[in-house]
Design a protein around this motif. Structure first.
Motif, PDB file in Angstrom:
ATOM      1  N   ILE A 107      47.220   3.374 -39.255  1.00  0.00           N
ATOM      2  CA  ILE A 107      46.356   2.569 -40.120  1.00  0.00           C
ATOM      3  C   ILE A 107      45.974   3.447 -41.308  1.00  0.00           C
ATOM      4  CG2 ILE A 107      44.184   1.364 -40.321  1.00  0.00           C
ATOM      5  CD1 ILE A 107      44.756   0.065 -37.785  1.00  0.00           C
ATOM      6  N   ASP A 108      46.417   2.942 -42.505  1.00  0.00           N
ATOM      7  CA  ASP A 108      46.229   3.690 -43.750  1.00  0.00           C
ATOM      8  C   ASP A 108      44.820   3.428 -44.277  1.00  0.00           C
ATOM      9  OD1 ASP A 108      46.924   5.278 -45.851  1.00  0.00           O
ATOM     10  OD2 ASP A 108      48.507   3.973 -46.651  1.00  0.00           O
ATOM     11  N   ASP A 109      44.333   4.379 -45.013  1.00  0.00           N
ATOM     12  CA  ASP A 109      43.021   4.231 -45.701  1.00  0.00           C
ATOM     13  C   ASP A 109      41.923   3.794 -44.715  1.00  0.00           C
ATOM     14  OD1 ASP A 109      44.678   4.700 -47.856  1.00  0.00           O
ATOM     15  OD2 ASP A 109      44.767   2.607 -48.479  1.00  0.00           O
ATOM     16  N   VAL A 165      43.426  15.977 -49.021  1.00  0.00           N
ATOM     17  CA  VAL A 165      42.820  17.304 -48.809  1.00  0.00           C
ATOM     18  C   VAL A 165      43.203  18.172 -50.007  1.00  0.00           C
ATOM     19  CG1 VAL A 165      42.763  19.340 -47.320  1.00  0.00           C
ATOM     20  CG2 VAL A 165      42.934  17.045 -46.328  1.00  0.00           C
ATOM     21  N   GLU A 166      42.169  18.481 -50.787  1.00  0.00           N
ATOM     22  CA  GLU A 166      42.460  19.179 -52.043  1.00  0.00           C
ATOM     23  C   GLU A 166      41.966  20.613 -52.041  1.00  0.00           C
ATOM     24  OE1 GLU A 166      40.900  16.838 -55.254  1.00  0.00           O
ATOM     25  OE2 GLU A 166      42.448  15.311 -55.073  1.00  0.00           O
ATOM     26  N   THR A 167      40.944  20.877 -51.220  1.00  0.00           N
ATOM     27  CA  THR A 167      40.333  22.219 -51.287  1.00  0.00           C
ATOM     28  C   THR A 167      40.273  22.853 -49.904  1.00  0.00           C
ATOM     29  OG1 THR A 167      38.104  21.396 -50.823  1.00  0.00           O
ATOM     30  CG2 THR A 167      38.806  21.417 -53.151  1.00  0.00           C
ATOM     31  N   TYR A 225      58.305  12.385 -51.528  1.00  0.00           N
ATOM     32  CA  TYR A 225      57.765  12.555 -50.162  1.00  0.00           C
ATOM     33  C   TYR A 225      56.653  13.587 -50.194  1.00  0.00           C
ATOM     34  CZ  TYR A 225      61.954   9.938 -49.165  1.00  0.00           C
ATOM     35  OH  TYR A 225      62.922   8.962 -49.158  1.00  0.00           O
ATOM     36  N   GLN A 226      55.443  13.216 -49.650  1.00  0.00           N
ATOM     37  CA  GLN A 226      54.338  14.183 -49.612  1.00  0.00           C
ATOM     38  C   GLN A 226      54.242  14.733 -48.197  1.00  0.00           C
ATOM     39  OE1 GLN A 226      50.262  12.832 -50.321  1.00  0.00           O
ATOM     40  NE2 GLN A 226      49.865  14.761 -51.403  1.00  0.00           N
ATOM     41  N   PRO A 227      54.406  16.068 -48.067  1.00  0.00           N
ATOM     42  CA  PRO A 227      54.415  16.664 -46.723  1.00  0.00           C
ATOM     43  C   PRO A 227      53.052  16.519 -46.029  1.00  0.00           C
ATOM     44  CG  PRO A 227      55.237  18.199 -48.381  1.00  0.00           C
ATOM     45  CD  PRO A 227      54.616  17.057 -49.115  1.00  0.00           C
ATOM     46  N   ASP A 268      40.760   7.916 -45.062  1.00  0.00           N
ATOM     47  CA  ASP A 268      40.970   7.645 -46.493  1.00  0.00           C
ATOM     48  C   ASP A 268      40.508   8.815 -47.364  1.00  0.00           C
ATOM     49  OD1 ASP A 268      41.761   5.575 -48.469  1.00  0.00           O
ATOM     50  OD2 ASP A 268      39.723   5.985 -49.175  1.00  0.00           O
ATOM     51  N   ARG A 269      41.231   9.036 -48.474  1.00  0.00           N
ATOM     52  CA  ARG A 269      40.917  10.198 -49.309  1.00  0.00           C
ATOM     53  C   ARG A 269      39.552  10.092 -50.006  1.00  0.00           C
ATOM     54  NH1 ARG A 269      45.206   7.560 -51.698  1.00  0.00           N
ATOM     55  NH2 ARG A 269      44.870   6.838 -53.846  1.00  0.00           N
ATOM     56  N   GLU A 270      39.017   8.857 -50.075  1.00  0.00           N
ATOM     57  CA  GLU A 270      37.673   8.673 -50.646  1.00  0.00           C
ATOM     58  C   GLU A 270      36.637   9.443 -49.811  1.00  0.00           C
ATOM     59  OE1 GLU A 270      36.871   6.750 -53.406  1.00  0.00           O
ATOM     60  OE2 GLU A 270      39.073   6.809 -53.601  1.00  0.00           O
ATOM     61  N   GLY A 277      47.686  16.530 -48.599  1.00  0.00           N
ATOM     62  CA  GLY A 277      46.887  16.607 -49.825  1.00  0.00           C
ATOM     63  C   GLY A 277      47.403  17.679 -50.755  1.00  0.00           C
ATOM     64  N   PHE A 278      46.841  17.682 -51.950  1.00  0.00           N
ATOM     65  CA  PHE A 278      47.328  18.595 -52.979  1.00  0.00           C
ATOM     66  C   PHE A 278      47.131  20.060 -52.617  1.00  0.00           C
ATOM     67  CE2 PHE A 278      46.411  15.031 -56.303  1.00  0.00           C
ATOM     68  CZ  PHE A 278      47.480  14.300 -55.789  1.00  0.00           C
ATOM     69  N   LEU A 279      46.184  20.323 -51.652  1.00  0.00           N
ATOM     70  CA  LEU A 279      46.003  21.715 -51.206  1.00  0.00           C
ATOM     71  C   LEU A 279      47.315  22.259 -50.648  1.00  0.00           C
ATOM     72  CD1 LEU A 279      44.071  24.120 -50.615  1.00  0.00           C
ATOM     73  CD2 LEU A 279      43.656  23.112 -48.360  1.00  0.00           C
TER      74      LEU A 279
HETATM   75  P1  C2E Z   1      48.316   5.761 -49.856  1.00  0.00           P
HETATM   76  O1  C2E Z   1      49.292   5.193 -48.922  1.00  0.00           O
HETATM   77  O2  C2E Z   1      46.965   5.997 -49.367  1.00  0.00           O
HETATM   78  O3  C2E Z   1      49.012   7.089 -50.403  1.00  0.00           O
HETATM   79  C1  C2E Z   1      48.349   8.235 -50.577  1.00  0.00           C
HETATM   80  C2  C2E Z   1      47.948   8.358 -51.991  1.00  0.00           C
HETATM   81  O4  C2E Z   1      47.093   9.478 -52.150  1.00  0.00           O
HETATM   82  C3  C2E Z   1      49.146   8.638 -52.874  1.00  0.00           C
HETATM   83  O5  C2E Z   1      48.893   8.059 -54.103  1.00  0.00           O
HETATM   84  C4  C2E Z   1      49.082  10.129 -53.009  1.00  0.00           C
HETATM   85  O6  C2E Z   1      49.714  10.634 -54.148  1.00  0.00           O
HETATM   86  C5  C2E Z   1      47.603  10.335 -53.107  1.00  0.00           C
HETATM   87  N1  C2E Z   1      47.247  11.688 -52.718  1.00  0.00           N
HETATM   88  C6  C2E Z   1      47.802  12.516 -51.833  1.00  0.00           C
HETATM   89  N2  C2E Z   1      47.185  13.687 -51.764  1.00  0.00           N
HETATM   90  C7  C2E Z   1      46.135  13.619 -52.619  1.00  0.00           C
HETATM   91  C8  C2E Z   1      45.105  14.533 -52.985  1.00  0.00           C
HETATM   92  O7  C2E Z   1      44.976  15.679 -52.520  1.00  0.00           O
HETATM   93  N3  C2E Z   1      44.158  14.053 -53.904  1.00  0.00           N
HETATM   94  C9  C2E Z   1      44.270  12.805 -54.424  1.00  0.00           C
HETATM   95  N4  C2E Z   1      43.364  12.423 -55.365  1.00  0.00           N
HETATM   96  N5  C2E Z   1      45.260  11.913 -54.152  1.00  0.00           N
HETATM   97  C10 C2E Z   1      46.169  12.365 -53.201  1.00  0.00           C
HETATM   98  P2  C2E Z   1      49.908   7.239 -54.789  1.00  0.00           P
HETATM   99  O8  C2E Z   1      51.231   7.821 -54.572  1.00  0.00           O
HETATM  100  O9  C2E Z   1      49.398   7.015 -56.153  1.00  0.00           O
HETATM  101  O10 C2E Z   1      49.916   5.907 -54.018  1.00  0.00           O
HETATM  102  C11 C2E Z   1      48.904   5.079 -54.111  1.00  0.00           C
HETATM  103  C12 C2E Z   1      49.084   3.987 -53.150  1.00  0.00           C
HETATM  104  O11 C2E Z   1      50.157   3.169 -53.457  1.00  0.00           O
HETATM  105  C13 C2E Z   1      49.382   4.435 -51.763  1.00  0.00           C
HETATM  106  O12 C2E Z   1      48.231   4.853 -51.113  1.00  0.00           O
HETATM  107  C14 C2E Z   1      49.971   3.198 -51.157  1.00  0.00           C
HETATM  108  O13 C2E Z   1      48.934   2.308 -50.744  1.00  0.00           O
HETATM  109  C15 C2E Z   1      50.660   2.588 -52.291  1.00  0.00           C
HETATM  110  N6  C2E Z   1      52.067   2.937 -52.125  1.00  0.00           N
HETATM  111  C16 C2E Z   1      52.717   4.034 -52.520  1.00  0.00           C
HETATM  112  N7  C2E Z   1      54.020   3.927 -52.181  1.00  0.00           N
HETATM  113  C17 C2E Z   1      54.162   2.724 -51.545  1.00  0.00           C
HETATM  114  C18 C2E Z   1      55.236   2.031 -50.916  1.00  0.00           C
HETATM  115  O14 C2E Z   1      56.364   2.493 -50.857  1.00  0.00           O
HETATM  116  N8  C2E Z   1      54.982   0.798 -50.369  1.00  0.00           N
HETATM  117  C19 C2E Z   1      53.752   0.270 -50.374  1.00  0.00           C
HETATM  118  N9  C2E Z   1      53.597  -0.917 -49.849  1.00  0.00           N
HETATM  119  N10 C2E Z   1      52.733   0.888 -50.948  1.00  0.00           N
HETATM  120  C20 C2E Z   1      52.911   2.130 -51.506  1.00  0.00           C
END
Ligand code: C2E
Ligand code: MG
Ligand code: MG
Length: 801
Positions: free
Chosen positions: A694-696, A754-756, A559-561, A718-720, A773-775
């Motif tokens: 709505i994600d991303d 959000v990293e910084t 779980y990411q807070p 979105d993090r991009e 984010g990782f911050l």
């Molecule tokens: P998402 O839903 O956009 O999840 C956020 C992603 O950003 C997560 O990657 C997370 O670890 C990453 N993230 C968070 N903070 C930061 C940061 O500060 N910097 C960077 N570079 N990345 C950060 P993760 O865990 O690799 O997940 C990737 C994607 O996989 C997720 O994107 C989501 O679309 C999918 N996903 C993950 N868990 C599930 C799930 O249970 N079900 C579904 N359907 N998709 C999932």
């Protein structure tokens, strides 16, 4: 012995002795008594022989004594006659002038007769005869000399003087003859002495032997008598004990709580039956005594354990036998059998225990452990064991085996739309069809939800018709509870030994081939091919291993807070799937989620994540004063197929999490694939009080029109975009536009990645207060979330801007 046996007094004594021996031998070894009797009889025979010999020796000694005495008498007479004659001759030749004889003839015949008489007593003794023969010769010589000298002196008186040589010779011969007689006498005496000594020595020996064997016989008799007395005593005791034993027998046999019977080995009849045995088989004891063992035991061999031999000399032991009761019911009995004597006959004692219920329970347990409860097919564990056994046999026989992986193509939809009961009934029918098609050609197992596995002969002429029949059998419509269902299957095959040499490798490769069949349009079969492209192989591997990981419970959720950057409070957490594979290492969801979507595996996994997240969030939210929302990512497939609303409702109900604390994250792409269905689902979810994000946001369609159509609660930048803050002004402008849109449409907003502190400051300054984010934090375990929430709330001031 002849003497003793013939003796009428000896007969009763022998019979008595035999009786004593017989009683003794009945108790002891049968051989000893006859041996002892033989010993005694031999002693008696020996004694008799010795006695006979002794009397013979004595008689002989006596006769010898008489013979020697008579010989000696004869010799005495002879000696006197010779002396007389010698004197007579001297008279004749005038050596004594005062006496003259007119005529002289040597009395040779009388003397020889005398010697013959003595010789007759020497019968049988060579030496005596020879000596007397010599004596007779000497007498004859003497006679001839005497006659010659007498003649000379009568013809010419005085011619024979003391100086005449012939007279000297005569004297010398006369003395020799006298000496011979003395020698014969001494010889006779020696002979007599010898026979008397032998007779007396034999007599001594016979006495000693008689005494010894008599003593031995007496001791033996004494021992028999004592033994006999002891036996009598113990018999008396046994008689007393018999009464006690009868009572014991009654308690041990008749009233024993276990069924017991005794079977005569020769006739196989029941010769004794206790109450419990009669009761167990529904007979009266008297009725059972009319039966043979074969009337009760229907089968010829035991179910388990030692056989019951129908002849003597069988092994004792335990075995389970089926017995038929009087009413015809079959009861399994654990029979302990022991060979024994009954009324002097060889019999078998059987002590039994009714194990019918126990065996049925064991069989049931074994069945449950080895078979799938729903379809009755071999389960996965048992199948793997059987496969490994078959592989060993195939390896020895140099045979090819085929591992056939059959996955239903659209089972999930049936299950989700018509419910689990229909789904279960469908699986059971499919199982029957597969079994019917495979028949004797292989072993069928249910391997997972809608996965079936078959191990069969891998030879092409046998295998291909089987695969065609399997596909054909799947396509026929199936009637379940009034529904006509159409099911197709994708089949993957791996071959032993070419594609793997253990069950694991074969299943993995068959799974990969099955995936290929799905990729190629489903409802077909594909053989595993090592030459599949690298990428395909890697995807295949991922999907195969992911499927196994999910099946084996190897997936986890972190779980990411999410924070309010203005106050520093934790407002929620996003559930993120994690998978670390033994071979592939840690695989990013960005890699495996698309594969899971392609294979449809995401539906099962997504449902599981939803339930997990709700369950964990319910635990964080025990304190309603500090609510922490949980966000769960939902895949487009979960929207399109299946009952997402139903799953959400169930997850909330089972966990007790308030709907307002659950947020579902959907991508724009997911919504646009089936817009109508998506709109309906979103509306339904919001009605339930569940939030939608709505994600991303910004990466997809980003049309204001669709945002209006799909009423949602929150946008996730979105993090991009966030990554480019401070780097690229154009991207920063897009981020600002997103923030403006959200505000205009009254959506909540959260920035991800959000990293910084630069990211944070920019966002806060432009009105986006929520972030993840990782911050702030990486994804953490469910247990750590509560701690992070508590720490963040305890902070006095908002985080510095
Ligand atoms: P998402 O839903 O956009 O999840 C956020 C992603 O950003 C997560 O990657 C997370 O670890 C990453 N993230 C968070 N903070 C930061 C940061 O500060 N910097 C960077 N570079 N990345 C950060 P993760 O865990 O690799 O997940 C990737 C994607 O996989 C997720 O994107 C989501 O679309 C999918 N996903 C993950 N868990 C599930 C799930 O249970 N079900 C579904 N359907 N998709 C999932
Ligand atoms: Mg997400
Ligand atoms: Mg995202």
């Amino acid at each position: 012995m002849g003497d003793s046996a013939g003796n009428p007094a000896a007969k009763p004594a022998l019979i008595g002795l035999w009786r004593v021996l017989h009683v003794w031998s009945a108790q002891k070894t049968r051989l000893v008594a006859p041996l002892a009797l033989i010993a005694i009889l031999s002693a008696i025979a020996l004694n008799t022989a010795i006695a006979l010999r002794q009397s013979h020796e004595q008689r002989y000694a006596l006769s010898q004594q008489r013979a020697v005495e008579s010989a000696k008498r004869d010799l005495d007479e002879l000696q006197n006659a010779l002396l007389d004659e010698h004197e007579q001759l001297y008279t004749v030749i005038g050596t004594r002038p005062f006496y003259r004889r007119a005529a002289y003839i040597y009395p040779l015949p009388a003397l020889i007769d005398n010697a013959n008489a003595a010789q007759r007593t020497c019968e049988g003794r060579e030496r005596c005869i020879a000596l007397l023969d010599e004596l007779k010769d000497m007498i004859r010589h003497l006679g001839a000399l005497s006659n010659r000298l007498a003649m000379l002196s009568m013809l010419k008186p005085g011619s024979v003087t003391m100086d005449t040589p012939s007279l000297g010779e005569l004297d010398a011969r006369f003395f020799q003859t006298m000496q011979k007689i003395g020698e014969i006498r001494m010889d006779e005496d020696a002979h007599l002495d010898q026979s008397v000594t032998r007779a007396s020595r034999d007599s001594q020996m016979a006495s000693a032997l008689l005494l010894g064997s008599g003593l031995a016989a007496a001791c033996l008799l004494l021992a028999f008598l004592r033994r006999n007395a002891r036996i009598t005593k113990s018999l008396r005791k046994a008689l007393q004990a018999a009464d006690v034993n009868r009572k014991k027998y009654k308690r041990l046999f008749q009233l024993n709580p276990l069924p017991i019977w005794i079977v005569d080995d020769a006739s196989m009849r029941l010769v004794a039956v206790n109450d419990m045995a009669a009761k167990a088989l529904g007979y009266r004891a008297s009725e059972m005594l009319e039966l043979r063992l074969g009337d009760l035991r229907m089968n010829k061999t035991a179910l388990h354990g030692a056989p019951f031999a129908h002849a003597r000399g069988h092994d004792d032991g335990t075995a389970i036998w089926e017995h038929r009761t009087k009413s015809g019911e079959l009861r399994s009995m654990n029979v302990f059998q022991l060979q024994t004597d009954f009324d002097g006959r060889t019999a078998t004692l059987c002590v039994m225990e009714d194990v019918t219920t126990q065996l049925a329970a064991q069989a049931e347990l074994r069945h449950r452990a080895e078979y799938d409860a729903l379809t009755g097919l071999t389960n996965r564990k048992y199948f793997d064991e059987r496969v490994n056994r078959e592989l060993q046999q195939a390896s020895r026989a140099g045979k090819t085996l085929a591992m056939i992986f059959l996955d239903l193509d659209n089972f999930k939809e049936v299950n989700d739309s018509l419910g689990h009961r229909i789904g279960d009934a469908l699986l059971a029918q499919i199982a029957r069809r597969i079994e019917r098609v495979v028949g004797e050609r292989g072993t069928v197992a249910r391997y997972g939800g809608d996965e079936f596995m078959v191990i069969a002969d891998g030879a092409a002429p046998l295998l291909e018709p089987l695969l065609d029949s399997l596909l054909a059998a799947m396509t026929e419509p199936i009637q379940v509870a009034g529904h006509e269902l159409f099911i197709e299957a994708s089949i993957g095959i791996s071959l032993y030994p070419a594609d793997g040499d253990d069950a694991d490798a074969l299943v993995r490769n068959a799974d990969a081939a099955m995936y290929l069949a799905k990729q190629n349009g489903r409802n077909q079969y594909q053989f595993y091919r090592p030459e599949l492209s690298e990428a395909a192989t890697s995807r295949l591997r991922i999907s195969t291993r992911l499927r196994q990981a999910f099946r084996n419970g190897a997936l986890t959720v972190l779980y990411q807070p999410q924070f309010d950057m203005a106050t520093g409070t934790m407002i929620g957490a996003e559930a993120l799937l994690r998978w670390t594979d033994a071979e592939l290492g840690s695989v990013s969801p960005a890699v495996f989620i698309p594969v899971a979507e392609e294979t449809g595996l995401i539906r099962g996994i997504g449902e599981w994540v939803l339930r997990e997240a709700c369950r964990e969030a319910a635990r964080w939210n025990r304190d309603p004063a500090r609510p922490i929302r949980v966000s769960v990512n939902v895949s487009p497939l979960q929207f399109e197929h299946g009952d997402l609303m139903g799953q959400v409702r169930e997850a909330l109900r089972d966990s007790g999490l308030p709907p307002a604390l659950l947020e579902l994250e959907v991508t724009e792409g997911a919504l646009m694939r089936t817009p109508d269905l998506a709109a309906r689902t979103l509306a339904g979810l919001r009605e339930m009080g569940v939030r939608v994000a709505i994600d991303d946001f910004g990466t997809g369609y980003s049309s204001l029109g669709y945002l209006k159509r799909f009423r949602v609660d929150r946008l996730k930048i979105d993090r991009e975009f966030v990554r480019e803050i401070g780097q690229d002004t154009e991207t920063e402008a897009i981020t600002l536009a997103v923030i403006a849109v959200a505000k205009a449409l009254n959506f909540e907003l959260i920035a991800e990645g959000v990293e910084t502190s630069g990211h944070r400051d920019f966002l806060l300054q432009n009105g986006c207060t929520h972030a993840q984010g990782f911050l702030y934090s990486h994804a953490v375990s469910a247990g750590a979330i509560a701690d992070i929430a508590a720490n963040a709330a305890a902070r006095p001031a908002p985080l510095p801007v």
